[in-house]
Design a protein around this motif. Sequence first.
Motif, PDB file in Angstrom:
ATOM      1  N   PRO A   5       0.834  -1.205   0.000  1.00 22.18           N
ATOM      2  CA  PRO A   5       0.000   0.000   0.000  1.00 22.18           C
ATOM      3  C   PRO A   5       0.867   1.253   0.000  1.00 22.18           C
ATOM      4  O   PRO A   5       1.910   1.293   0.648  1.00 22.18           O
ATOM      5  N   ARG A   6       0.445   2.253  -0.740  1.00 21.89           N
ATOM      6  CA  ARG A   6       1.176   3.523  -0.777  1.00 21.89           C
ATOM      7  C   ARG A   6       0.881   4.370   0.451  1.00 21.89           C
ATOM      8  O   ARG A   6       1.650   5.264   0.790  1.00 21.89           O
ATOM      9  N   THR A   8      -0.767   3.990   4.595  1.00 18.70           N
ATOM     10  CA  THR A   8      -1.294   3.188   5.694  1.00 18.70           C
ATOM     11  C   THR A   8      -1.592   4.128   6.855  1.00 18.70           C
ATOM     12  O   THR A   8      -1.267   5.323   6.803  1.00 18.70           O
ATOM     13  N   GLY A  59      -4.768   5.497  -2.101  1.00 21.68           N
ATOM     14  CA  GLY A  59      -5.451   4.359  -1.500  1.00 21.68           C
ATOM     15  C   GLY A  59      -6.506   4.850  -0.533  1.00 21.68           C
ATOM     16  O   GLY A  59      -7.004   5.971  -0.663  1.00 21.68           O
ATOM     17  N   GLN A  80       6.351   5.078   1.286  1.00 21.14           N
ATOM     18  CA  GLN A  80       5.030   4.732   1.798  1.00 21.14           C
ATOM     19  C   GLN A  80       4.683   5.780   2.849  1.00 21.14           C
ATOM     20  O   GLN A  80       5.485   6.068   3.744  1.00 21.14           O
TER      21      GLN A  80
END
Length: 120
Positions: A5-6, A8, A59, A80
């Motif tokens: 995931p880019r 979180t 996301g 990230q």
Amino acid sequence: MDQPPRVTATDAALDLIARLSREHGHILFHQSGGCCDGSAPMCYPQGDFLVGDNDVKLGEIGGAPFYIGQAQFDYWKHTQLIIDVVPGQGGMFSLDNGTGSRFLTRSRLFSEAELAALAR
């Protein structure tokens, strides 16, 4: 390897997102590029912030879509984003303002394997 995931969020951020969602309905995030509120992730009710053609959806965190401007994405594409919460005052127009907590962006560099997975 699956794509990492880019963006979180920590448990503390997810708790605040849930609280703000209960109070304001559907929300979204936009990563600020500087200016008035530094580089804080800004939180808005959906519909109060118009996502532009140059915004990139990284996301979702806690069910809330998370966007960043294209120029900022180009600068941070190797990282990230980890959204956290710390004590303090949120951005002037952000929903975390007045809660006693504010969202904060932390980051880490993707590994070579993660970058390869993202390139696919």
